[in-house]
Design a protein around this motif. Structure first.
Motif, PDB file in Angstrom:
ATOM      1  N   GLY A   6       6.222  -9.433   0.398  1.00  0.00           N
ATOM      2  CA  GLY A   6       6.679  -8.634   1.534  1.00  0.00           C
ATOM      3  C   GLY A   6       6.591  -9.399   2.839  1.00  0.00           C
ATOM      4  N   ILE A   7       7.684  -9.435   3.577  1.00  0.00           N
ATOM      5  CA  ILE A   7       7.663  -9.984   4.931  1.00  0.00           C
ATOM      6  C   ILE A   7       7.636  -8.808   5.899  1.00  0.00           C
ATOM      7  N   ILE A   8       6.631  -8.787   6.757  1.00  0.00           N
ATOM      8  CA  ILE A   8       6.479  -7.718   7.738  1.00  0.00           C
ATOM      9  C   ILE A   8       6.306  -8.318   9.131  1.00  0.00           C
ATOM     10  N   SER A   9       6.446  -7.463  10.153  1.00  0.00           N
ATOM     11  CA  SER A   9       6.354  -7.941  11.532  1.00  0.00           C
ATOM     12  C   SER A   9       4.945  -8.379  11.881  1.00  0.00           C
ATOM     13  N   GLN A  10       3.987  -7.536  11.557  1.00  0.00           N
ATOM     14  CA  GLN A  10       2.607  -7.791  11.900  1.00  0.00           C
ATOM     15  C   GLN A  10       1.711  -6.955  11.000  1.00  0.00           C
ATOM     16  N   GLU A  11       0.427  -7.259  10.988  1.00  0.00           N
ATOM     17  CA  GLU A  11      -0.495  -6.575  10.092  1.00  0.00           C
ATOM     18  C   GLU A  11      -1.091  -5.328  10.756  1.00  0.00           C
ATOM     19  N   GLU A  12      -0.254  -4.314  10.874  1.00  0.00           N
ATOM     20  CA  GLU A  12      -0.684  -3.024  11.389  1.00  0.00           C
ATOM     21  C   GLU A  12      -0.570  -1.986  10.283  1.00  0.00           C
ATOM     22  N   THR A  13      -1.254  -0.855  10.471  1.00  0.00           N
ATOM     23  CA  THR A  13      -1.281   0.177   9.435  1.00  0.00           C
ATOM     24  C   THR A  13       0.127   0.638   9.068  1.00  0.00           C
ATOM     25  N   LEU A  14       1.001   0.801  10.059  1.00  0.00           N
ATOM     26  CA  LEU A  14       2.369   1.257   9.786  1.00  0.00           C
ATOM     27  C   LEU A  14       3.081   0.318   8.830  1.00  0.00           C
ATOM     28  N   GLU A  15       2.976  -1.005   9.076  1.00  0.00           N
ATOM     29  CA  GLU A  15       3.630  -1.980   8.198  1.00  0.00           C
ATOM     30  C   GLU A  15       3.091  -1.900   6.770  1.00  0.00           C
ATOM     31  N   PHE A  16       1.767  -1.812   6.637  1.00  0.00           N
ATOM     32  CA  PHE A  16       1.173  -1.720   5.307  1.00  0.00           C
ATOM     33  C   PHE A  16       1.571  -0.412   4.618  1.00  0.00           C
ATOM     34  N   LYS A  17       1.631   0.673   5.356  1.00  0.00           N
ATOM     35  CA  LYS A  17       2.027   1.951   4.763  1.00  0.00           C
ATOM     36  C   LYS A  17       3.450   1.882   4.219  1.00  0.00           C
ATOM     37  N   ILE A  18       4.339   1.273   4.965  1.00  0.00           N
ATOM     38  CA  ILE A  18       5.722   1.140   4.490  1.00  0.00           C
ATOM     39  C   ILE A  18       5.779   0.231   3.262  1.00  0.00           C
ATOM     40  N   PHE A  19       4.992  -0.842   3.276  1.00  0.00           N
ATOM     41  CA  PHE A  19       4.941  -1.753   2.124  1.00  0.00           C
ATOM     42  C   PHE A  19       4.472  -1.010   0.868  1.00  0.00           C
ATOM     43  N   PHE A  20       3.333  -0.328   0.950  1.00  0.00           N
ATOM     44  CA  PHE A  20       2.780   0.350  -0.227  1.00  0.00           C
ATOM     45  C   PHE A  20       3.621   1.550  -0.649  1.00  0.00           C
ATOM     46  N   SER A  21       4.098   2.329   0.320  1.00  0.00           N
ATOM     47  CA  SER A  21       4.892   3.509  -0.037  1.00  0.00           C
ATOM     48  C   SER A  21       6.231   3.110  -0.641  1.00  0.00           C
ATOM     49  N   SER A  22       6.783   1.976  -0.215  1.00  0.00           N
ATOM     50  CA  SER A  22       8.044   1.498  -0.799  1.00  0.00           C
ATOM     51  C   SER A  22       7.845   1.114  -2.259  1.00  0.00           C
ATOM     52  N   ILE A  23       6.717   0.461  -2.557  1.00  0.00           N
ATOM     53  CA  ILE A  23       6.403   0.101  -3.949  1.00  0.00           C
ATOM     54  C   ILE A  23       6.200   1.361  -4.779  1.00  0.00           C
ATOM     55  N   HIS A  24       5.452   2.303  -4.231  1.00  0.00           N
ATOM     56  CA  HIS A  24       5.175   3.556  -4.945  1.00  0.00           C
ATOM     57  C   HIS A  24       6.464   4.313  -5.233  1.00  0.00           C
ATOM     58  N   SER A  25       7.338   4.418  -4.224  1.00  0.00           N
ATOM     59  CA  SER A  25       8.600   5.136  -4.394  1.00  0.00           C
ATOM     60  C   SER A  25       9.506   4.450  -5.400  1.00  0.00           C
ATOM     61  N   LEU A  26       9.514   3.113  -5.385  1.00  0.00           N
ATOM     62  CA  LEU A  26      10.347   2.370  -6.326  1.00  0.00           C
ATOM     63  C   LEU A  26       9.890   2.609  -7.763  1.00  0.00           C
ATOM     64  N   CYS A  27       8.576   2.630  -7.971  1.00  0.00           N
ATOM     65  CA  CYS A  27       8.051   2.907  -9.314  1.00  0.00           C
ATOM     66  C   CYS A  27       8.413   4.314  -9.764  1.00  0.00           C
ATOM     67  N   GLN A  28       8.334   5.281  -8.859  1.00  0.00           N
ATOM     68  CA  GLN A  28       8.735   6.644  -9.202  1.00  0.00           C
ATOM     69  C   GLN A  28      10.217   6.702  -9.565  1.00  0.00           C
TER      70      GLN A  28
END
Length: 275
Positions: free
Chosen positions: A103-125
């Motif tokens: 994952g390439i993200i802008s910076q290491e903030e909670t919002l970026e990590f949430k989008i990273f993890f939720s995108s993986i979770h949604s893709l698996c679903q």
């Protein structure tokens, strides 16, 4: 300014080969075209590559009664814009890491990590993958741990990499306690190898009481208790993780090193070159 994904072959389509990488997690413009933000605060970057094979082989946790150990780590200096590169993977009993998503993200903030993890979770679903995350190994990165619990639930056990704990501890053992360094590191090792909570609590009381007899360790003891006993980074003992699994993030960092060496050749490139 926006960067574009250069080819539609890099996007998922229903007949895609299971070994073909595709991107997800990105924003879209008004015409539905995938774009990557510039990385500015109001134009954030999210772009995550994986393959169907990696997802299906490594995100299905039903084969280990949903007690699998996942890892996340970041590496830097791959792009001119200094965007962090995240690596999400799963380890096995041989301490081998199986990369799943970058994952390439802008910076290491909670919002970026949430989008990273939720995108993986949604893709698996979306693909019907039985993905349950109960254990996450990482460094002392508060934004990541907050995002993990927000996406996967408050009961997720966030495990601290024991190697990084030791590295941080050594930085706090200054010259004034040099003669006690081996004793302290040995004590912490004893705590790490405790096999259950009762043994750990008894041993911890014994060790803290011993440290209190050394005036030189007063400041260090305060640091250790606040950072590694009373904070959220308290899960670094053997009994806190699934039996037989890794105690560090070193295997993930090894892959990050290979990415820099073989793909980036230790040279910073543009976002498009990184992709």
């Amino acid at each position: 300014m926006n960067f574009e994904i250069g080819s539609r072959h890099h996007l998922y389509f229903p007949t895609i080969d299971q070994d073909t990488p595709f991107f997800f997690g990105f924003n879209k413009d008004a015409n539905g075209k995938p774009i990557i933000g510039s990385g500015a605060y109001d134009d954030r970057t999210y772009i995550f590559p994986t393959t169907l094979k990696l997802l299906r082989m490594n995100c299905d946790t039903s084969n280990q009664n949903h007690s699998a150990l996942f890892h996340v780590d970041a590496t830097y200096k791959l792009s001119i814009s200094r965007h962090p590169l995240l690596l999400f993977g799963r380890s096995n009993f041989k301490k081998e890491i199986k990369p799943i998503v970058l994952g390439i993200i802008s910076q290491e903030e909670t919002l970026e990590f949430k989008i990273f993890f939720s995108s993986i979770h949604s893709l698996c679903q979306h693909f019907g993958i039985n993905f349950v995350l109960r254990y996450m190994m990482q460094d002392a990165q508060a934004s990541s741990s907050a995002a993990v619990r927000a996406v996967f639930g408050p009961d997720v056990t966030v495990l601290m990499c024991y190697f990084h704990l030791n590295q941080n501890v050594k930085k706090h053992l200054d010259k004034s306690v040099k003669h006690l360094k081996d004793i302290v590191l040995g004590d912490i090792s004893c705590l790490h190898y405790c096999t259950d909570l009762t043994q750990y609590l008894n041993k911890r009381h014994e060790i803290i009481s011993k440290w209190e007899t050394f005036l030189e360790l007063k400041q260090f003891k305060t640091y250790f208790v606040s950072q590694w006993i009373e904070s959220q980074w308290l899960n670094w003992q053997l009994f806190s993780r699934p039996p037989g699994f890794s105690t560090t993030n070193n295997n993930v960092e090894s892959i990050n090193g290979q990415i820099k060496k073989f793909f980036a050749k230790y040279r910073r490139g543009s976002i498009n070159e990184c992709l």
